[in-house]
Enzyme design. Structure first.
Site, PDB file in Angstrom:
ATOM      1  N   LYS A 275       0.857  -1.195   0.000  1.00 33.06           N
ATOM      2  CA  LYS A 275       0.000   0.000   0.000  1.00 33.06           C
ATOM      3  C   LYS A 275       0.890   1.240   0.000  1.00 33.06           C
ATOM      4  CE  LYS A 275      -4.007   1.870   2.564  1.00 33.06           C
ATOM      5  NZ  LYS A 275      -4.854   1.695   3.763  1.00 33.06           N
TER       6      LYS A 275
ATOM      7  N   SER B  55      -9.726   1.761   2.833  1.00 38.49           N
ATOM      8  CA  SER B  55      -8.844   2.512   1.949  1.00 38.49           C
ATOM      9  C   SER B  55      -7.813   1.653   1.224  1.00 38.49           C
ATOM     10  CB  SER B  55      -8.119   3.581   2.753  1.00 38.49           C
ATOM     11  OG  SER B  55      -7.257   2.981   3.707  1.00 38.49           O
TER      12      SER B  55
ATOM     13  N   SER C 262      -9.856  -0.598   7.024  1.00 38.68           N
ATOM     14  CA  SER C 262      -9.283  -0.394   5.687  1.00 38.68           C
ATOM     15  C   SER C 262      -8.620  -1.614   5.072  1.00 38.68           C
ATOM     16  CB  SER C 262      -8.275   0.761   5.715  1.00 38.68           C
ATOM     17  OG  SER C 262      -8.956   1.980   5.779  1.00 38.68           O
TER      18      SER C 262
END
EC number: 6.3.5.7
Lengths: 573, 527
Positions: free
Chosen positions: B104, B179, B203
């Protein structure tokens, strides 16, 4: 990361500098170019059209003129009769830990900008603080030494504000639960200022991190680089993250001298404890003074003014007295409303305080608990261990010396510098007479240190030898005069008293027959003077004594010499 | 015992319990273990493996946009070549040798940009690897790129990325969740084998649910946060995505442990999570006999899609058949989690994002004075969701409001933590859906932040309590050609990841008839 970044505001020109060389670029597209270049080189900078904040020079001229011109006419004695002065001090003490508070960067004052930085103290994304346990230890030491209550469970909080020297946009500090609370500091005022003992309250002691430094240029503040004619902000983050203790006093001080002595005592304390070098010029000890006055009898407190930029105890004292006079004058002129809540700078050159920034209401720092750091829990054992390891503190030393029979002047001198006190203690531990040791240290030794700009640790004389010297004089092995000569030798080159006496054959002559012989010889060699003496010019006794000393290279016992000399001088008359 | 679902399940394929023998076909679902086996046996080379993943990544990326940065092929292949040389020389291989990992983009990598999905960090390259990334590399993993996310992790759809919108591999018109939407989509579409995400309020888990992959949120403190760009420090954790429970567990194993650079990382010993991924042949008929499973009543009530409820209830029945003792538990404070979470997370983020002032990185907007330099740099650098949260957080921490908001939210957090503790003293794990719905359409909630925030209701409590949770796909609801995956959330006691992984693995291995490979790669992917 060895580069410093800076930039300037100019639509037509920009320059980028690093410390190893520099590059000047012209461009109309300042921001793109700068961003590109600077980011690539890891330089920190910011730029604005005007200088940061309001500077001293921008302060409204009229108030200043008016006040300063009339200042002298306000007599200090009158002020203290008519006004009550309230002074409180916030002191920041930089701790001399090997590494910063939350990362492993070392801190060396005066190092090249941005050479002692890492992702943590630069506030890079993803970097996290980890507490240096020495900071806690030092804070506990200071808390105990200030007679505070320790918080066995405290925590860190974030104090939030924006400034280019604050890389994270918040300072890690302590807010509602400081590590130490509610103590006091004992101070003995200097004899020349009337003396007296004071106990000043300490509200709290908390741990926090220092910010970096801004070096301005383009407006003359940073002389090395002022070939720019526009403002450039240079950010040096070497100091960012260095551990500080903030020590907040109760508003207990009433005069500049009291305030300066409070600060000086704090300096002594941290030096005795070995937690800071306490150097004001380097910013290791920084005092912000809050001061207000009110006419005696007025119920509400006067408006509080803060003074910064106090680089020495004497400037602190003078700045406060100036500020008291300034405020008193405004009161006396009926212009008390011109005393506003503000921060004023002490200008050493002009010897006055000037407006730095006005405070518009209370700043909201939006404190909240620092989530990156666990709570700080202290065990009783840990605290007791530190308590047991505390050295003798200045106040204890002063009382002990006082009880030895030393005058307050002597006491204050000896205890002022922890190393001098240690030297003194070690000297008397050899059995040396207290008063004699004091006299030597305060007299010839202090003078020598002052002349040579040396500290007591720099001179070659050891306490053992000073003890020996005193003993040798006391026992009559050498005369005081010879002692003095040896002392300078010992301070400059070291060695032992015994060795020097032997080497130079300095043992005092205490054999009366030997002295008699020399006296006779001197009298015989100076018949003219002898005649004059016997004719009534008795002052010549000194001349003869000098001659004998010269003959014996100062080794004749002065008492014996004088006795024999008088005998001889008078016996044949 | 639970009453059976009130509505008729509209599953396209219902999961059914099978005997151990019948499930044998599913064994070795772990890509990490398969990779290791085939590399060591020389059935395949690291280069060939990397090439096939890169090929698929390049093919699917134009439709998915999972990645913000993919290094040149040569950079990846070079690492694979080095590994092949090691294999040739019979050198020892790390536990993740040849494993292709997506990271990420809010997790720092020294050799790739790390933007956190924000314009403010455009082209920012950290001078260091996050601890988790460093550990992955030390285990032999190869980083194939940086995945898309909502800016600074603030969002539940990945639409709040400053750069691109990621599509859900199951239905390109839908969001992948957020996210960590890029990391979830990348694993789902087999663009990489496993990936790292971060989980502040769900997330990792919600996008895992939306994309039909396994998402593991470890206990707070289990994995170092050093190098994770902070959103809300007291809630943030780095989490794992895999296409199997075993992969997520093995990945966790390699990144866990105390880190001297993170004072909030735990010094508890890390158990060997990998040791328990038994092959299905070894299972007894009631492998989870006696385990107490508590189903959180408040998560199967109003506001949750009926299909999701029935899917989860079916999964619970499955657990029962595996031997679990299922009861319903009530957590009355559950609904307080969402407001408390948004206050605390916003407050901390308003502080954590203060460092983006334009002085050290990001575009500096030149100003006449300092405040306008800050204001303009931040106004131009941050996206609207981030600005909204900074404003909310700044408000909540302001003098006069602190007690009413931040302080009360902390009190609620304590209540929630205690209620979970109590429930987990009585149960081995707790169960809830991972999200109240399956993946929704791109743009559907973009202008309705409250609706989007409500979608986090299942997950935020777990962060507030600091607990570990595992989300794994348990079924489908009707959607496009193959339906849309539903995730079940299993919540464990602090530092009890081991138990979650064990239960999750057995659940997964015995779940029949569900293949969680999305249509976009179904043709070419053979597990």
């Amino acid at each position: 990361m060895s580069l410093v970044l800076f930039c300037l505001k100019s639509e037509a020109l920009c320059a980028v500098v690093d410390l190893t060389g520099f590059l000047l670029v012209s461009s109309f597209n300042l921001s793109d170019l700068l961003n590109l270049f600077l980011r690539k080189h890891g330089v920190l900078y910011f730029s604005t059209k005007s200088a940061l904040g309001q500077t001293a020079a921008q302060e409204k001229q009229h108030t200043r003129m008016k006040v300063s011109s009339k200042l002298d006419s306000v007599k200090f004695d009158e002020i203290s009769k008519n006004y009550e002065v309230v002074i409180g001090i916030e002191t920041h003490v930089q701790l001399s830990t090997l590494t910063k508070a939350f990362c492993s960067c070392p801190y060396n004052y005066g190092a090249q900008p941005n050479t002692s930085v890492c992702p943590v103290c630069m506030g890079l994304p993803g970097a996290l603080p980890v507490l240096n346990s020495k900071v806690i230890e030092y804070a506990v030491k200071v808390g105990l030494a200030l007679n505070c209550r320790l918080s066995l469970s405290s925590k860190f909080d974030r104090k939030q504000y924006f400034y280019p020297d604050l890389p994270k946009g918040y300072q890690i500090s302590q807010f509602d639960i400081p590590i130490a609370l509610g103590g006091y500091l004992d101070v003995d005022l200097p004899v020349e200022f009337g003396g007296g003992h004071r106990k000043f309250g300490v509200t709290r002691v908390h741990m926090e991190e220092d910010a970096g430094k801004l070096l301005h240029t383009g407006n003359g503040n940073y002389s090395q680089e002022n070939y720019y004619s526009f403002p450039i902000g240079i950010v040096d983050l070497n100091r960012a993250g260095v551990p500080l203790l903030e020590i907040v006093s109760e508003p207990d001080m009433r005069t500049g001298i009291e305030a300066a002595e409070y600060a000086a005592e704090l300096q002594r304390l941290v030096r005795y404890l070995g937690v800071s070098n306490g150097n004001m010029q380097e910013g290791s000890l920084r005092c912000d003074v809050n001061i207000s006055i009110r006419p005696i009898g007025q119920l509400e407190f006067g408006t509080k003014v803060e003074i910064k930029n106090l680089n020495s105890f004497s400037s602190m004292s003078r700045a406060i007295d100036f500020e008291i006079s300034r405020q008193a004058l405004l009161y006396s002129l009926g212009q008390a409303d011109e005393i506003v809540q503000e921060t004023r700078l002490w200008e050493e050159g002009a010897q006055k305080t000037v407006t730095m920034r006005k405070k518009e209401g209370l700043a909201d720092y939006r404190y909240f608990p620092e989530p990156d750091l666990p709570a700080v829990n202290l065990s009783e054992e840990y605290v007791n261990e530190i308590r047991d390891s505390l050295p003798e503190l200045p106040e204890m030393k002063r009382r002990r010396y006082e009880n030895m029979g030393l005058s307050m002047q002597d006491v204050l001198f000896l205890t002022n510098d922890v190393n001098v006190a240690a030297f003194f203690d070690a000297t008397i531990a050899t059995g040396a007479d207290v008063k004699l040791a004091t006299n030597w240290i305060m007299g010839d030794i202090a003078a020598y240190m002052k002349n040579e700009k040396l500290s007591i640790n720099d001179i070659k004389l050891t306490p053992q030898e000073l003890g020996e010297l005193i003993a040798s004089i006391k026992s009559g092995t050498i005369s005081g005069k010879i002692g003095k000569e040896i002392l300078f030798e010992l301070m400059a080159k070291g060695g032992t008293v015994e060795g020097l006496i032997k080497e130079k054959d300095l043992v005092q002559i205490v054999d009366p027959t030997e002295i008699e012989k020399i006296v006779d010889k001197v009298l015989a060699n100076n018949p003219k003077q002898l005649e004059q003496y016997r004719g009534g010019k008795t002052k010549l006794q000194g001349f003869f004594a000098g001659q004998v000393m010269k003959e014996t290279k100062g080794k004749a016992n002065p008492g014996l010499l004088n006795k024999i000399l008088l005998d001889r001088l008078n016996s044949k008359s | 015992m639970l009453s059976s679902a009130q509505t008729t399940p509209r599953l396209l394929r219902s999961p059914t319990t099978t005997t151990a023998a019948a499930a044998a076909a599913l064994k070795c679902s772990s890509q990490i273990l398969t990779t290791r086996k085939s590399l060591i046996s020389r059935q395949t080379s690291a280069v060939d493996l990397a090439k096939s993943f890169l090929h698929r990544l390049r093919r699917t990326e134009p439709q998915l946009n999972s990645f913000l940065y993919v290094p040149p092929d040569e950079a990846v292949l070079k690492q694979a070549e080095d590994l092949d040389k090691k294999i040739k020389n019979n050198e020892e291989l790390g536990p993740l040798a040849g494993v292709l990992v997506g990271i990420k983009d809010n997790i720092c990598t020294y050799d790739m940009p790390s933007t956190a999905g924000s314009k403010l960090l455009e082209n920012y390259r950290p001078p260091f690897d996050a601890t988790a990334v460093r550990k992955l590399r030390e285990c032999g993993a190869i980083v194939v790129g940086k995945t898309n996310l909502d800016e600074f992790g603030m969002g539940s759809t990945t639409e709040a990325s400053a750069y691109q919108v990621t599509a859900n591999p199951w239905d390109l018109s839908r969001v992948p969740g957020g996210s960590s939407g890029g990391s979830a989509a990348a694993v789902s579409a087999r663009q990489c084998m496993v990936s790292l995400g971060s989980d502040t309020g769900g997330s990792v888990r919600q996008p895992a649910s939306f994309c039909g992959v396994v998402g593991l949120k470890p206990t707070y403190g289990r994995v170092s946060r050093y190098g994770l760009v902070a959103y809300a420090s007291s809630l943030d954790v780095i989490g794992c995505f895999g296409s199997s429970v075993a992969d997520a567990g093995i990945l966790l194993n390699s990144i866990s442990g105390h880190d001297k650079n993170d004072a909030t990382s735990s010094s508890r010993e890390v158990p060997d999570y990998a040791s328990q991924f038994l092959e299905i042949d070894d299972l007894e008929s009631k492998p989870l006999k006696g385990l107490r499973v508590g189903v959180i009543r408040e998560t199967l009530e109003d506001g949750v899609d009926l299909e999701v409820i029935s899917s989860v209830r079916d999964a619970v029945s499955h657990l029962e058949e595996l031997g679990c003792i299922v009861t319903e538990v009530s957590l009355p404070s559950f609904s307080l989690g969402l407001p408390a979470y948004y206050i605390l997370a916003s407050s901390e983020s308003s502080s954590n994002l203060s460092r983006y002032d334009g002085v050290r990185y990001g575009n500096q907007v030149f100003g006449d004075e300092l405040n306008s330099l800050y204001g303009d740099s931040r106004a131009q650098g941050f996206g609207s969701e981030v600005k909204m949260r900074i404003l909310m957080g700044t408000y909540a921490l302001s003098a006069g409001y602190y007690d009413a908001y931040y302080k009360r939210a902390q009190q609620v957090r304590t209540i929630i933590r205690n209620s979970f503790k109590e429930a987990l003293d009585k149960n081995d794990i707790l169960i809830s859906p991972a999200a109240p719905s399956v993946a929704y359409k791109i743009g559907e909630k973009k202008n309705d932040p409250l609706a989007m925030y409500t979608g986090d209701v299942m997950t935020v409590n777990v962060n507030l309590a600091g607990l570990p949770a595992l989300v794994l796909p348990c079924g489908f609801v009707e959607g496009e050609s193959k339906g849309l995956p539903v995730g079940i959330q299993m919540i464990g006691a602090a530092f009890d990841e081991e138990k979650l992984l064990k239960i999750g693995h057995i659940f997964e291995q015995t779940l029949q008839g569900c293949s969680f490979v999305p249509p976009i790669v179904a043709d070419e992917w053979t597990p």
